[in-house]
Design a protein around this motif. Structure first.
Motif, PDB file in Angstrom:
ATOM      1  N   ASP A 118      -4.721  80.878  18.418  1.00 54.84           N
ATOM      2  CA  ASP A 118      -5.141  80.339  19.600  1.00 54.84           C
ATOM      3  C   ASP A 118      -6.639  80.416  19.843  1.00 54.84           C
ATOM      4  OD1 ASP A 118      -5.780  79.566  22.392  1.00 54.84           O
ATOM      5  OD2 ASP A 118      -3.992  78.945  22.434  1.00 54.84           O
ATOM      6  N   LYS A 119      -7.487  79.533  19.467  1.00 54.82           N
ATOM      7  CA  LYS A 119      -8.947  79.785  19.661  1.00 54.82           C
ATOM      8  C   LYS A 119      -9.269  80.327  21.013  1.00 54.82           C
ATOM      9  CE  LYS A 119     -13.610  77.847  19.037  1.00 54.82           C
ATOM     10  NZ  LYS A 119     -14.133  76.765  18.341  1.00 54.82           N
ATOM     11  N   GLU A 120      -8.607  79.742  22.227  1.00 55.24           N
ATOM     12  CA  GLU A 120      -8.798  80.300  23.401  1.00 55.24           C
ATOM     13  C   GLU A 120      -8.718  81.632  23.699  1.00 55.24           C
ATOM     14  OE1 GLU A 120      -7.458  78.987  27.935  1.00 55.24           O
ATOM     15  OE2 GLU A 120      -7.539  77.451  26.565  1.00 55.24           O
ATOM     16  N   GLU A 121      -7.587  82.055  23.283  1.00 57.34           N
ATOM     17  CA  GLU A 121      -7.102  83.653  23.195  1.00 57.34           C
ATOM     18  C   GLU A 121      -8.072  84.456  22.647  1.00 57.34           C
ATOM     19  OE1 GLU A 121      -3.145  84.993  22.888  1.00 57.34           O
ATOM     20  OE2 GLU A 121      -2.636  82.916  22.195  1.00 57.34           O
ATOM     21  N   TYR A 122      -8.714  84.022  21.454  1.00 58.54           N
ATOM     22  CA  TYR A 122      -9.795  84.815  20.743  1.00 58.54           C
ATOM     23  C   TYR A 122     -10.954  84.678  21.580  1.00 58.54           C
ATOM     24  CZ  TYR A 122     -13.782  85.443  17.828  1.00 58.54           C
ATOM     25  OH  TYR A 122     -14.808  85.940  17.357  1.00 58.54           O
ATOM     26  N   GLU A 123     -11.420  83.651  22.169  1.00 58.97           N
ATOM     27  CA  GLU A 123     -12.494  83.532  23.070  1.00 58.97           C
ATOM     28  C   GLU A 123     -12.414  84.311  24.307  1.00 58.97           C
ATOM     29  OE1 GLU A 123     -13.090  79.209  23.315  1.00 58.97           O
ATOM     30  OE2 GLU A 123     -14.172  79.429  21.468  1.00 58.97           O
ATOM     31  N   LYS A 124     -11.121  84.393  24.832  1.00 54.47           N
ATOM     32  CA  LYS A 124     -10.899  85.193  26.036  1.00 54.47           C
ATOM     33  C   LYS A 124     -10.968  86.889  25.632  1.00 54.47           C
ATOM     34  CE  LYS A 124      -7.986  82.138  28.773  1.00 54.47           C
ATOM     35  NZ  LYS A 124      -6.648  81.972  29.184  1.00 54.47           N
ATOM     36  N   THR A 125     -10.558  87.094  24.667  1.00 57.37           N
ATOM     37  CA  THR A 125     -10.613  88.405  24.254  1.00 57.37           C
ATOM     38  C   THR A 125     -12.006  88.988  23.833  1.00 57.37           C
ATOM     39  OG1 THR A 125      -8.278  88.379  23.053  1.00 57.37           O
ATOM     40  CG2 THR A 125      -9.842  90.345  22.334  1.00 57.37           C
ATOM     41  N   TYR A 178     -10.315  84.615  14.230  1.00 60.15           N
ATOM     42  CA  TYR A 178      -9.582  83.482  14.696  1.00 60.15           C
ATOM     43  C   TYR A 178      -9.936  82.537  13.376  1.00 60.15           C
ATOM     44  CZ  TYR A 178      -8.623  78.869  16.003  1.00 60.15           C
ATOM     45  OH  TYR A 178      -8.280  77.153  16.016  1.00 60.15           O
ATOM     46  N   HIS A 200      -9.851  78.802  11.914  1.00 52.56           N
ATOM     47  CA  HIS A 200      -9.897  77.053  12.342  1.00 52.56           C
ATOM     48  C   HIS A 200      -8.892  76.586  11.670  1.00 52.56           C
ATOM     49  CE1 HIS A 200     -13.650  77.655  14.209  1.00 52.56           C
ATOM     50  NE2 HIS A 200     -14.279  78.195  13.104  1.00 52.56           N
TER      51      HIS A 200
END
Length: 132
Positions: A74-81, A124, A126
């Motif tokens: 999940d890209k959002e999880e990567y960005e949050k991390t 992450y 794509h």
């Protein structure tokens, strides 16, 4: 096959237990056990054991071939991390970058370095099929 009742286990060297605990707890990992010679963490749902072994520390670590980490689906999880690592001022070994740009295996990635020079990669893809 890995089911929900299985946990991946990884053992790595550390040079000092207190700094190791500080680093991994700052990353959000939960300390599970502590002994005189090792500490065990819940590392994003898997088991990470850091064995006191100062004589086995890489003096000059490199990304390849030895590192470990998390592949996000999940890209959002990567960005949050990534945002969390920046906010907590965690030590980056490599700043965020794009690997294999323009290819099917293109992915976002960054590397952290722990106090014993162990490298942790967070990435992450794509194309989720490229995660394996």
């Amino acid at each position: 096959m890995r089911d929900n009742n299985k946990v991946f286990h990884l053992a790595i060297p550390c040079k000092e237990l207190d700094e190791t605990v500080d680093f991994y707890e700052k990353m959000g990992c939960k300390l599970a056990r502590r002994y005189d010679d090792r500490v065990t963490f819940d590392f994003f749902g898997d088991q990470l054991v850091c064995h006191l072994s100062p004589e086995n520390i890489d003096a000059e670590p490199s990304m390849y071939p030895r590192h470990f980490g998390i592949t996000f689906l999940d890209k959002e999880e990567y960005e949050k991390t990534l945002a969390f690592a920046i906010k907590k001022d965690l030590p980056f070994f490599n700043k965020p970058m794009v690997r294999f740009e323009g290819k099917r295996e293109e992915h976002l990635t960054f590397f952290l370095i722990d106090p014993a020079n162990n490298l942790l990669e967070f990435k992450y893809y794509h194309d989720a099929e490229m995660a394996y």
